[in-house]
Design an enzyme around this catalytic site. Sequence first.
Site, mmCIF file in Angstrom:
data_model
loop_
_atom_site.group_PDB
_atom_site.id
_atom_site.type_symbol
_atom_site.label_atom_id
_atom_site.label_comp_id
_atom_site.label_asym_id
_atom_site.label_seq_id
_atom_site.Cartn_x
_atom_site.Cartn_y
_atom_site.Cartn_z
ATOM 1 N N GLY A 242 0.833 -1.193 0.000
ATOM 2 C CA GLY A 242 0.000 0.000 0.000
ATOM 3 C C GLY A 242 0.867 1.243 0.000
ATOM 4 O O GLY A 242 2.003 1.225 -0.491
ATOM 5 N N SER A 243 0.344 2.293 0.598
ATOM 6 C CA SER A 243 1.045 3.580 0.532
ATOM 7 C C SER A 243 2.208 3.642 1.524
ATOM 8 O O SER A 243 2.207 2.957 2.551
ATOM 9 C CB SER A 243 0.061 4.700 0.819
ATOM 10 O OG SER A 243 -0.476 4.525 2.105
ATOM 11 N N THR A 244 3.161 4.486 1.212
ATOM 12 C CA THR A 244 4.332 4.648 2.071
ATOM 13 C C THR A 244 3.909 5.186 3.438
ATOM 14 O O THR A 244 4.442 4.755 4.471
ATOM 15 C CB THR A 244 5.353 5.566 1.373
ATOM 16 O OG1 THR A 244 5.782 4.901 0.173
ATOM 17 C CG2 THR A 244 6.567 5.834 2.239
ATOM 18 N N GLY A 247 2.535 2.364 5.441
ATOM 19 C CA GLY A 247 3.669 1.474 5.715
ATOM 20 C C GLY A 247 4.488 1.962 6.907
ATOM 21 O O GLY A 247 4.881 1.177 7.781
ATOM 22 N N GLU A 264 5.612 -3.406 0.859
ATOM 23 C CA GLU A 264 5.704 -3.080 -0.578
ATOM 24 C C GLU A 264 4.962 -1.769 -0.741
ATOM 25 O O GLU A 264 3.741 -1.737 -0.649
ATOM 26 C CB GLU A 264 5.008 -4.156 -1.427
ATOM 27 C CG GLU A 264 5.553 -5.548 -1.277
ATOM 28 C CD GLU A 264 6.784 -5.786 -2.125
ATOM 29 O OE1 GLU A 264 7.244 -4.862 -2.821
ATOM 30 O OE2 GLU A 264 7.295 -6.919 -2.073
ATOM 31 N N CYS A 298 2.136 0.551 -8.839
ATOM 32 C CA CYS A 298 3.213 1.110 -8.010
ATOM 33 C C CYS A 298 4.517 1.177 -8.795
ATOM 34 O O CYS A 298 5.348 2.044 -8.548
ATOM 35 C CB CYS A 298 3.383 0.266 -6.768
ATOM 36 S SG CYS A 298 3.382 -1.482 -7.157
ATOM 37 N N GLU A 396 4.280 10.609 -5.931
ATOM 38 C CA GLU A 396 3.553 9.549 -6.630
ATOM 39 C C GLU A 396 2.123 10.007 -6.943
ATOM 40 O O GLU A 396 1.382 10.400 -6.055
ATOM 41 C CB GLU A 396 3.505 8.297 -5.750
ATOM 42 C CG GLU A 396 2.959 7.104 -6.473
ATOM 43 C CD GLU A 396 2.770 5.905 -5.567
ATOM 44 O OE1 GLU A 396 2.290 6.069 -4.446
ATOM 45 O OE2 GLU A 396 3.102 4.788 -5.998
HETATM 46 P P1 NAP Z 1 -3.293 2.488 1.468
HETATM 47 O O1 NAP Z 1 -4.248 3.553 1.812
HETATM 48 O O2 NAP Z 1 -1.986 2.445 2.152
HETATM 49 O O3 NAP Z 1 -4.089 1.137 1.705
HETATM 50 C C1 NAP Z 1 -3.516 -0.144 1.556
HETATM 51 C C2 NAP Z 1 -4.243 -1.097 2.475
HETATM 52 O O4 NAP Z 1 -3.958 -0.765 3.833
HETATM 53 C C3 NAP Z 1 -5.755 -1.042 2.347
HETATM 54 O O5 NAP Z 1 -6.269 -2.337 2.543
HETATM 55 C C4 NAP Z 1 -6.121 -0.119 3.483
HETATM 56 O O6 NAP Z 1 -7.438 -0.224 3.903
HETATM 57 C C5 NAP Z 1 -5.155 -0.555 4.558
HETATM 58 N N1 NAP Z 1 -4.914 0.434 5.613
HETATM 59 C C6 NAP Z 1 -5.197 1.772 5.621
HETATM 60 N N2 NAP Z 1 -4.790 2.320 6.781
HETATM 61 C C7 NAP Z 1 -4.248 1.335 7.525
HETATM 62 C C8 NAP Z 1 -3.628 1.276 8.816
HETATM 63 N N3 NAP Z 1 -3.496 2.357 9.562
HETATM 64 N N4 NAP Z 1 -3.168 0.081 9.249
HETATM 65 C C9 NAP Z 1 -3.269 -1.025 8.490
HETATM 66 N N5 NAP Z 1 -3.835 -1.035 7.275
HETATM 67 C C10 NAP Z 1 -4.316 0.123 6.782
HETATM 68 O O7 NAP Z 1 -2.955 2.443 -0.053
HETATM 69 P P2 NAP Z 1 -3.975 2.455 -1.240
HETATM 70 O O8 NAP Z 1 -4.463 3.840 -1.448
HETATM 71 O O9 NAP Z 1 -4.995 1.417 -1.020
HETATM 72 O O10 NAP Z 1 -3.014 1.990 -2.465
HETATM 73 C C11 NAP Z 1 -2.197 2.850 -3.185
HETATM 74 C C12 NAP Z 1 -0.763 2.784 -2.707
HETATM 75 O O11 NAP Z 1 -0.276 1.449 -2.680
HETATM 76 C C13 NAP Z 1 0.184 3.514 -3.608
HETATM 77 O O12 NAP Z 1 1.049 4.320 -2.861
HETATM 78 C C14 NAP Z 1 0.967 2.411 -4.306
HETATM 79 O O13 NAP Z 1 2.214 2.758 -4.763
HETATM 80 C C15 NAP Z 1 1.012 1.368 -3.285
HETATM 81 N N6 NAP Z 1 1.198 0.043 -3.897
HETATM 82 C C16 NAP Z 1 2.411 -0.574 -3.786
HETATM 83 C C17 NAP Z 1 2.633 -1.817 -4.358
HETATM 84 C C18 NAP Z 1 3.956 -2.512 -4.244
HETATM 85 O O14 NAP Z 1 4.040 -3.696 -4.557
HETATM 86 N N7 NAP Z 1 5.001 -1.867 -3.812
HETATM 87 C C19 NAP Z 1 1.593 -2.449 -5.033
HETATM 88 C C20 NAP Z 1 0.375 -1.802 -5.130
HETATM 89 C C21 NAP Z 1 0.184 -0.551 -4.540
HETATM 90 P P3 NAP Z 1 -8.506 0.744 3.216
HETATM 91 O O15 NAP Z 1 -8.611 0.340 1.797
HETATM 92 O O16 NAP Z 1 -9.734 0.484 3.951
HETATM 93 O O17 NAP Z 1 -7.993 2.146 3.374
#
Ligand code: NAP
Length: 486
Positions: A242-244, A247, A264, A298, A396
Amino acid sequence: MTKENIGLKWEYAPSPEATDHAKINKQYELFINGKFTKPNSKKCYNTINPATEEVIAKIADANEKDVDLAVTSAKTAYDKYWKKLSGAERAKYIFRIARVIQERSRELAVIESLNGGKAIRESRDFDIPTAANHFFYYAGWADKLEYAFPNKKVQSLGVAAQIIPWNFPLLMAAWKIAPALATGNTVVLKPAESTPLTALKLAEIIQDCDLPPGVVNIITGFGATGAAMVNHPMVSKVAFTGSTDVGKLIQKSIAGTTKKLTLELGGKAANIVFDDAPINQAVEGIVNGIFFNQGHVCCAGSRLFVQENIAEEVISKLKARMQTLLVGNPLDKNTDIGAINSKEQLDKINNYLKIGVNEGLEIYQSDNCSLPKKGFFCKPTLFIGAAQSNRVVQEEIFGPVLTIQTFRTIEEVIEKANNIPYGLSAGVWTDKGSKIFNLTSKMRAGVVWANTYNKFDPTSPFGGYKESGFGREGGLHGLAPYVNLI
Ligand code: NAP
Ligand code: MG
């Protein structure tokens, strides 16, 4: 593509994929201990189709008590059966999941496009087959762990809490679940709030495959659900994509515990084109690198670096190619670019479009491209004449937006490409093998593609440097985060 047909937009009759074969319930509960279970929270939310804004189904919102039930059932399943099962027996279950994904691939592809907005061509030809391949690949390792780690005793960890984003819902679930099961761990997985449906279909598949109850639990909810999973004391391993920002939160919250972690995170990849590159192929690679999956990737090649003496030619071919891209109904087989995943994400991308314009950059969008009236859509966009200091270069965007910079020497482009907080992936286009090896060894990026882009295979490890995270998924490397070696 020949010179003559570059820039020519073909008119296609609509060719929508049928949806009547896709079985979607009106409401989904939590998949805990092998059964769909009502959430203790008694709460649910609507999941929508981002291309039409229509509600598809009601989804349970798991609270802390639900998370506790899911983790406890995973721990019981681990202690009672899964850790005692031989690798060969575990493999049978994982092979079974792979085969059922293949059998139901058409339905899964349709649901992925309905719920996530991605073009059916991608969910059908990339997401679902690659997800099945991950299960096949890791099933093959389950009884060979002693060869994966020679001269070591391999121990599983226990319960893995796995949290995934919305850009590759089923594929990310496969990346997480397959190696965890192969190494003898049990799982609690949470899909992103906006794309729960294929993970819930996977829960049905797991039920049909007769996996012992509790070995895989799939729960839905928001950030708080994810946080409760991460903080549960019975969890031994956290795998997050997910997002940095999230993370970093996770890293802080488990500091001082013995939980293992892989992250990741985001990316901002450089795609570098030298003057000796095959230009037409490179243009296809650039388009594939950033516009594939609406730029919700990503590892998207979101920063283009073109050698100065060919910049004019590359940009003009890129513009011509963009005139031919079809943006629209994700379920139409001719669509190149589907819907942006959510209103929130579209607002974020549109805000970056304003930032780029305010930074004084030349913006280019196809004038041959109309967007549907309903749903969340974005035209593929170029920012020409960008510089390292621009926010659109540094941050990003996670949408179909490409910044273009030029360079003169290899040293200059390596310096510029690396001068960014992220380091997930990169691309290089050149005729010279020596240049490829020189560059790849100096790039601070987990994957560097040469004369291609966005190619994935279950046997290759994937992961980041710097703020793109740590740990690897895929390949032999992807087993290591799920085991202790003695
Ligand atoms: P995100 O907001 O970080 O969400 C990722 C996941 O984490 C979702 O299931 C989210 O739930 C959950 N989450 C949110 N807050 C959390 C917390 N405090 N503790 C634990 N889990 C939590 O990211 P996104 O907007 O869904 O995805 C986009 C980002 O992912 C981009 O920055 C992208 O670069 C990155 N990404 C990286 C890769 C890689 O392999 N490196 C692959 C794909 C995406 P909710 O959906 O309910 O918010
Ligand atoms: Mg979120």
